[in-house]
Design a protein around this motif. Structure first.
Motif, PDB file in Angstrom:
ATOM      1  N   TRP A   1      39.737  18.153   0.112  1.00 15.47           N
ATOM      2  CA  TRP A   1      40.105  17.249   1.207  1.00 15.47           C
ATOM      3  C   TRP A   1      41.296  16.411   0.775  1.00 15.47           C
TER       4      TRP A   1
ATOM      5  N   ARG B   1      31.402  12.127  12.040  1.00 16.69           N
ATOM      6  CA  ARG B   1      32.729  12.717  12.105  1.00 16.69           C
ATOM      7  C   ARG B   1      32.786  13.836  13.143  1.00 16.69           C
ATOM      8  N   THR B   2      33.997  14.135  13.584  1.00 16.26           N
ATOM      9  CA  THR B   2      34.261  15.320  14.384  1.00 16.26           C
ATOM     10  C   THR B   2      35.407  16.081  13.719  1.00 16.26           C
ATOM     11  N   THR B   3      35.417  17.376  13.899  1.00 15.47           N
ATOM     12  CA  THR B   3      36.363  18.244  13.198  1.00 15.47           C
ATOM     13  C   THR B   3      37.030  19.195  14.173  1.00 15.47           C
ATOM     14  N   LYS B   4      38.277  19.529  13.880  1.00 11.63           N
ATOM     15  CA  LYS B   4      39.013  20.503  14.678  1.00 11.63           C
ATOM     16  C   LYS B   4      39.797  21.401  13.733  1.00 11.63           C
ATOM     17  N   ILE B   5      39.898  22.685  14.087  1.00 13.73           N
ATOM     18  CA  ILE B   5      40.667  23.615  13.257  1.00 13.73           C
ATOM     19  C   ILE B   5      41.844  24.171  14.063  1.00 13.73           C
TER      20      ILE B   5
ATOM     21  N   ARG C   1      40.900  12.921   7.199  1.00 16.37           N
ATOM     22  CA  ARG C   1      41.032  13.881   6.109  1.00 16.37           C
ATOM     23  C   ARG C   1      41.258  15.279   6.670  1.00 16.37           C
ATOM     24  N   ALA C   2      41.861  16.122   5.822  1.00 17.81           N
ATOM     25  CA  ALA C   2      42.170  17.487   6.238  1.00 17.81           C
ATOM     26  C   ALA C   2      42.161  18.389   5.010  1.00 17.81           C
TER      27      ALA C   2
ATOM     28  N   SER D   1      43.338  12.974   2.207  1.00 18.42           N
ATOM     29  CA  SER D   1      43.089  11.886   3.166  1.00 18.42           C
ATOM     30  C   SER D   1      44.310  11.007   3.365  1.00 18.42           C
TER      31      SER D   1
ATOM     32  N   GLU E   1      42.229  22.369   8.847  1.00 18.62           N
ATOM     33  CA  GLU E   1      41.146  21.624   9.495  1.00 18.62           C
ATOM     34  C   GLU E   1      41.413  20.134   9.354  1.00 18.62           C
ATOM     35  N   VAL E   2      41.156  19.363  10.412  1.00 17.42           N
ATOM     36  CA  VAL E   2      41.252  17.904  10.365  1.00 17.42           C
ATOM     37  C   VAL E   2      39.896  17.321  10.767  1.00 17.42           C
ATOM     38  N   SER E   3      39.537  16.204  10.132  1.00 24.28           N
ATOM     39  CA  SER E   3      38.246  15.567  10.382  1.00 24.28           C
ATOM     40  C   SER E   3      38.449  14.059  10.510  1.00 24.28           C
TER      41      SER E   3
END
Length: 147
Positions: free
Chosen positions: A93, A134-138, A76-77, A95, A124-126
């Motif tokens: 979100w 979960r892990t997230t990155k922006i 999801r983002a 997905s 942002e992506v998760s």
């Protein structure tokens, strides 16, 4: 005579340089973030940011993609923005639930209109790294050139 011609040529070159995009005009563009995990695949988000004015931004071709190996869990983002007063906001979100295909899911354009000026945006992506976690990155931020 040569001095006048040289001066005229230099003047034209300077004026021509003013027509080239300056850094303030180059703030629109692609924003993306990607996560690659060793065991559970990963995910990515990509959108072309288009600031329309101080209070409106369009995230064009907002695309979320699940990266292989597939884990049967959605990626999801979402889009984020920061107002000039320092407050943040974010969209819903989106997905990709189609598995780890080549194209992901394109949600089209996401438009944000605000009553307050928008200073900057990011995406942002998760992804799941294991069930329930979960892990997230922006992405890098993009500044609104109209502020």
């Amino acid at each position: 005579m040569k001095t006048r011609i040289l001066g005229a040529a230099l003047g034209i070159a300077v004026l021509s340089g003013l027509l080239v995009a300056s850094p303030a005009q180059a703030r629109d563009g692609v924003s993306s973030a990607r996560i690659d995990t060793a065991r559970y695949g990963g995910g990515s988000v990509r959108a072309t940011v288009d600031f329309v004015n101080r209070r409106k931004v369009v995230f064009r071709n907002f695309t979320v993609r699940d990266l292989c190996p597939g884990d049967n869990l959605p990626v999801r983002a979402r889009a984020w923005w920061r107002h000039t007063d320092g407050t943040n906001g974010y969209g819903a979100w989106k997905s990709d639930t189609n598995g780890c295909g080549d194209d992901g899911t394109n949600f089209g354009n996401i438009t944000r209109r605000s009553t307050k000026p928008i200073a900057m945006v990011w995406v942002e992506v998760s992804v799941y790294i294991r069930p329930g976690e979960r892990t997230t990155k922006i992405s890098k931020t993009r500044d609104n050139q109209y502020n």
